[in-house]
Design a protein around this motif. Sequence first.
Motif, mmCIF file in Angstrom:
data_model
loop_
_atom_site.group_PDB
_atom_site.id
_atom_site.type_symbol
_atom_site.label_atom_id
_atom_site.label_comp_id
_atom_site.label_asym_id
_atom_site.label_seq_id
_atom_site.Cartn_x
_atom_site.Cartn_y
_atom_site.Cartn_z
ATOM 1 N N THR A 4 -9.599 -2.793 -31.381
ATOM 2 C CA THR A 4 -8.711 -2.264 -32.413
ATOM 3 C C THR A 4 -7.601 -1.435 -31.774
ATOM 4 O OG1 THR A 4 -10.051 -0.268 -32.690
ATOM 5 C CG2 THR A 4 -10.558 -2.129 -34.137
ATOM 6 N N PHE A 5 -6.467 -1.399 -32.469
ATOM 7 C CA PHE A 5 -5.327 -0.584 -32.057
ATOM 8 C C PHE A 5 -4.888 0.239 -33.260
ATOM 9 C CE2 PHE A 5 -4.934 -4.542 -29.575
ATOM 10 C CZ PHE A 5 -5.073 -4.016 -28.309
ATOM 11 N N ASN A 6 -4.841 1.552 -33.093
ATOM 12 C CA ASN A 6 -4.398 2.431 -34.170
ATOM 13 C C ASN A 6 -2.886 2.529 -34.184
ATOM 14 O OD1 ASN A 6 -7.024 3.075 -35.006
ATOM 15 N ND2 ASN A 6 -7.189 4.600 -33.389
ATOM 16 N N LEU A 7 -2.320 2.459 -35.372
ATOM 17 C CA LEU A 7 -0.890 2.632 -35.565
ATOM 18 C C LEU A 7 -0.693 3.881 -36.419
ATOM 19 C CD1 LEU A 7 0.007 -1.075 -36.433
ATOM 20 C CD2 LEU A 7 -0.032 0.019 -34.190
ATOM 21 N N GLU A 8 0.005 4.871 -35.877
ATOM 22 C CA GLU A 8 0.201 6.126 -36.571
ATOM 23 C C GLU A 8 1.410 6.047 -37.491
ATOM 24 O OE1 GLU A 8 0.462 6.429 -32.962
ATOM 25 O OE2 GLU A 8 -1.705 6.541 -32.759
ATOM 26 N N ALA A 9 1.394 6.906 -38.518
ATOM 27 C CA ALA A 9 2.517 6.967 -39.450
ATOM 28 C C ALA A 9 3.753 7.488 -38.722
ATOM 29 C CB ALA A 9 2.179 7.875 -40.627
ATOM 30 N N SER A 10 4.847 6.775 -38.862
ATOM 31 C CA SER A 10 6.126 7.215 -38.317
ATOM 32 C C SER A 10 7.207 6.411 -39.020
ATOM 33 C CB SER A 10 6.191 6.997 -36.807
ATOM 34 O OG SER A 10 6.228 5.626 -36.531
ATOM 35 N N LEU A 11 8.412 6.891 -38.937
ATOM 36 C CA LEU A 11 9.491 6.147 -39.572
ATOM 37 C C LEU A 11 9.654 4.782 -38.922
ATOM 38 C CD1 LEU A 11 12.100 8.971 -40.131
ATOM 39 C CD2 LEU A 11 10.548 7.929 -41.784
ATOM 40 N N GLU A 12 9.644 4.777 -37.593
ATOM 41 C CA GLU A 12 9.705 3.514 -36.870
ATOM 42 C C GLU A 12 9.259 3.753 -35.433
ATOM 43 O OE1 GLU A 12 12.906 0.045 -35.776
ATOM 44 O OE2 GLU A 12 13.216 1.251 -37.554
ATOM 45 N N ALA A 13 8.433 2.849 -34.906
ATOM 46 C CA ALA A 13 7.931 2.996 -33.538
ATOM 47 C C ALA A 13 7.730 1.618 -32.925
ATOM 48 C CB ALA A 13 6.623 3.769 -33.525
ATOM 49 N N CYS A 14 7.887 1.557 -31.606
ATOM 50 C CA CYS A 14 7.589 0.344 -30.843
ATOM 51 C C CYS A 14 6.643 0.747 -29.722
ATOM 52 C CB CYS A 14 8.857 -0.275 -30.264
ATOM 53 S SG CYS A 14 9.956 -0.955 -31.510
#
Length: 183
Positions: free
Chosen positions: A129-139
Amino acid sequence: MDAEGSRCMRGGERAKKLAVLVAAQSLLVAVCLAITLYAYWDLHQLGSGDDVHIQFDAISEILANATLHFNHIRSRNMMNLADKCSNKISVNCTGPYVLYMDVCYKSLDREASGILRLGVVGRAAPLCTFNLEASLEACRGLHSITYLQAGQEAALDLRSTGRFKIKNVTVGLSYLLGSRCEY
């Protein structure tokens, strides 16, 4: 005169020996260069064609709670898509794999969070699994080592809370044992 003549003869002999030494050294350098070029050419010809791998073109516009659908395969060897829906990867080799991704995502809510999961079709628990955190935009670049068995089908899912969107993702899966696929 005899002493000078002898000195001239010895100087000529030294020059001949030096010329032979330089020629031998040049020949040795040329042989080493030829072997190096041959080895490089041989490896270059093989390229990644012998490696067990699959690499997909970028996937775009995925909304929350969806299985990623692969648009096009950039390159593959001993792996393929398992179905017409283009969302399952079929592997032919048992062993460790590296899953790598480049992901650009955006949360549409401040409290949104997401997880990208690689799982075997038919099993509840994900392999990684890979966690994606809340942000306006991220790469981000993501990678993990996982174990798959020959004949298994794997899929990538996005699970999220809130409104979460993946703008694009590039995915690759490579077998860690190179061209050895003995199982």
